[in-house]
Design a protein around this motif. Sequence first.
Motif, PDB file in Angstrom:
ATOM      1  N   SER A   1       0.819  -1.204   0.000  1.00 48.99           N
ATOM      2  CA  SER A   1       0.000   0.000   0.000  1.00 48.99           C
ATOM      3  C   SER A   1       0.858   1.262   0.000  1.00 48.99           C
ATOM      4  O   SER A   1       0.575   2.227  -0.725  1.00 48.99           O
ATOM      5  N   SER A   2       1.917   1.278   0.784  1.00 46.98           N
ATOM      6  CA  SER A   2       2.782   2.461   0.869  1.00 46.98           C
ATOM      7  C   SER A   2       3.529   2.705  -0.431  1.00 46.98           C
ATOM      8  O   SER A   2       3.709   3.856  -0.851  1.00 46.98           O
ATOM      9  N   CYS A   3       3.981   1.643  -1.080  1.00 48.61           N
ATOM     10  CA  CYS A   3       4.691   1.805  -2.349  1.00 48.61           C
ATOM     11  C   CYS A   3       3.771   2.375  -3.423  1.00 48.61           C
ATOM     12  O   CYS A   3       4.174   3.231  -4.208  1.00 48.61           O
ATOM     13  N   VAL A   4       2.522   1.920  -3.450  1.00 47.41           N
ATOM     14  CA  VAL A   4       1.571   2.437  -4.436  1.00 47.41           C
ATOM     15  C   VAL A   4       1.297   3.916  -4.184  1.00 47.41           C
ATOM     16  O   VAL A   4       1.300   4.745  -5.108  1.00 47.41           O
ATOM     17  N   ASN A   5       1.072   4.284  -2.936  1.00 50.33           N
ATOM     18  CA  ASN A   5       0.768   5.675  -2.599  1.00 50.33           C
ATOM     19  C   ASN A   5       1.942   6.598  -2.850  1.00 50.33           C
ATOM     20  O   ASN A   5       1.759   7.772  -3.208  1.00 50.33           O
ATOM     21  N   GLU A   6       3.163   6.095  -2.695  1.00 49.60           N
ATOM     22  CA  GLU A   6       4.349   6.920  -2.885  1.00 49.60           C
ATOM     23  C   GLU A   6       4.858   6.872  -4.322  1.00 49.60           C
ATOM     24  O   GLU A   6       5.779   7.612  -4.687  1.00 49.60           O
ATOM     25  N   GLY A   7       4.283   6.002  -5.139  1.00 42.33           N
ATOM     26  CA  GLY A   7       4.716   5.904  -6.529  1.00 42.33           C
ATOM     27  C   GLY A   7       6.045   5.201  -6.704  1.00 42.33           C
ATOM     28  O   GLY A   7       6.750   5.439  -7.689  1.00 42.33           O
ATOM     29  N   ALA A   8       6.397   4.345  -5.746  1.00 46.03           N
ATOM     30  CA  ALA A   8       7.664   3.602  -5.813  1.00 46.03           C
ATOM     31  C   ALA A   8       7.393   2.196  -6.352  1.00 46.03           C
ATOM     32  O   ALA A   8       6.373   1.573  -6.034  1.00 46.03           O
ATOM     33  N   LYS A   9       8.337   1.702  -7.175  1.00 44.85           N
ATOM     34  CA  LYS A   9       8.227   0.358  -7.730  1.00 44.85           C
ATOM     35  C   LYS A   9       8.973  -0.610  -6.816  1.00 44.85           C
ATOM     36  O   LYS A   9      10.190  -0.722  -6.859  1.00 44.85           O
ATOM     37  N   CYS A  10       8.198  -1.291  -5.984  1.00 46.73           N
ATOM     38  CA  CYS A  10       8.784  -2.175  -4.976  1.00 46.73           C
ATOM     39  C   CYS A  10       8.662  -3.635  -5.418  1.00 46.73           C
ATOM     40  O   CYS A  10       7.660  -4.035  -6.026  1.00 46.73           O
ATOM     41  N   ASP A  11       9.690  -4.407  -5.060  1.00 44.97           N
ATOM     42  CA  ASP A  11       9.678  -5.849  -5.322  1.00 44.97           C
ATOM     43  C   ASP A  11       9.066  -6.533  -4.101  1.00 44.97           C
ATOM     44  O   ASP A  11       9.752  -6.774  -3.097  1.00 44.97           O
ATOM     45  N   ILE A  12       7.775  -6.820  -4.165  1.00 42.98           N
ATOM     46  CA  ILE A  12       7.070  -7.381  -3.007  1.00 42.98           C
ATOM     47  C   ILE A  12       7.625  -8.759  -2.637  1.00 42.98           C
ATOM     48  O   ILE A  12       7.651  -9.135  -1.447  1.00 42.98           O
ATOM     49  N   ASP A  13       8.087  -9.503  -3.621  1.00 39.26           N
ATOM     50  CA  ASP A  13       8.636 -10.847  -3.326  1.00 39.26           C
ATOM     51  C   ASP A  13       9.916 -10.775  -2.504  1.00 39.26           C
ATOM     52  O   ASP A  13      10.329 -11.784  -1.913  1.00 39.26           O
ATOM     53  N   SER A  14      10.563  -9.614  -2.471  1.00 40.53           N
ATOM     54  CA  SER A  14      11.827  -9.484  -1.736  1.00 40.53           C
ATOM     55  C   SER A  14      11.615  -9.063  -0.283  1.00 40.53           C
ATOM     56  O   SER A  14      12.595  -8.936   0.471  1.00 40.53           O
ATOM     57  N   VAL A  15      10.357  -8.834   0.130  1.00 41.66           N
ATOM     58  CA  VAL A  15      10.106  -8.377   1.500  1.00 41.66           C
ATOM     59  C   VAL A  15      10.512  -9.468   2.486  1.00 41.66           C
ATOM     60  O   VAL A  15      10.097 -10.627   2.373  1.00 41.66           O
ATOM     61  N   ASP A  16      11.343  -9.069   3.464  1.00 43.05           N
ATOM     62  CA  ASP A  16      11.801 -10.000   4.501  1.00 43.05           C
ATOM     63  C   ASP A  16      11.470  -9.418   5.870  1.00 43.05           C
ATOM     64  O   ASP A  16      11.725  -8.228   6.128  1.00 43.05           O
ATOM     65  N   LEU A  17      10.890 -10.251   6.727  1.00 44.32           N
ATOM     66  CA  LEU A  17      10.517  -9.821   8.076  1.00 44.32           C
ATOM     67  C   LEU A  17      11.297 -10.624   9.106  1.00 44.32           C
ATOM     68  O   LEU A  17      11.253 -11.858   9.107  1.00 44.32           O
ATOM     69  N   GLN A  18      11.993  -9.888   9.962  1.00 46.92           N
ATOM     70  CA  GLN A  18      12.693 -10.525  11.083  1.00 46.92           C
ATOM     71  C   GLN A  18      11.927 -10.178  12.363  1.00 46.92           C
ATOM     72  O   GLN A  18      12.041  -9.076  12.897  1.00 46.92           O
ATOM     73  N   TYR A  19      11.156 -11.151  12.807  1.00 46.12           N
ATOM     74  CA  TYR A  19      10.307 -10.954  13.988  1.00 46.12           C
ATOM     75  C   TYR A  19      10.098 -12.299  14.666  1.00 46.12           C
ATOM     76  O   TYR A  19       9.824 -13.304  14.004  1.00 46.12           O
TER      77      TYR A  19
END
Length: 260
Positions: free
Chosen positions: A156-174
């Motif tokens: 959602s943030s990438c769309v609103n900011e107009g940034a081309k994000c690679d969603i498959d690369s998202v990594d969460l350390q939690y």
Amino acid sequence: MKLYLTLFALKIVESCTPSFSAPLTPAVAPQPINIISNSPPLPPIAFQVDQPIPHSADYADEPVAVQKDSIIPFHNEKLKQRFSLFDMFRPLSQPATTAPLLIKEKPVDNIALNISFSPPVHWTFCFPSCGVNDQAVDEDDAYEKAKDDVLDAVQSSCVNEGAKCDIDSVDLQYHPESVLTEDFGSYYDLSGNRYKISGKTIPYKINNIHPGIINNFVLPMKITFKLSSPIPEATAKMLKQKIIDYLAARKFLHISSNSD
């Protein structure tokens, strides 16, 4: 009779004799008037003014620096700014002689967020079988729920900011923790802690050694992902803030701090 005739004869003689008078004297030509020397002094003119007539000596102690937008005041009037014709015909500003400094921003193609936060209820679990409300079934389930929320925030943030994000690369350390809340009962876990729910977040914990003291419950988390196209640093900073705002407003995280 003779006397009458004599008088009549004298009248006739007198009427026929020309009369003689004194010779005529020519009139004296009038002398030209000399205004300066001959005319009497004129009385002084009485000026009808409210103030005395100014003299140069009156301004001896009042130096005035005349500026293009200032007008010299009248006598006995304070110096003040007035409307000037210069305001109506003010010239256009001249272009700067020096070129503005251009700030070059380093392009960013990787995003990393380190966040300290109090977790929402559904990002926690309770082992063994002590979960309440929206708590996850186990640790893996809690992690998957957290990962789904992070993906939603990034996309959602990438769309609103107009940034081309690679969603498959998202990594969460939690790493979710087992949390025994007071809604389960007046019990403490093996570490001697009991947790308090506020709304849909778990921000507090109480230890059985000092049950009257309420402590903050905070966990760490790191989110990283890549961009298909680099963006300026300022845009990357705004993108990070949008992700944090999304998680706080829609996923019930209580953010304590964040850093790059």
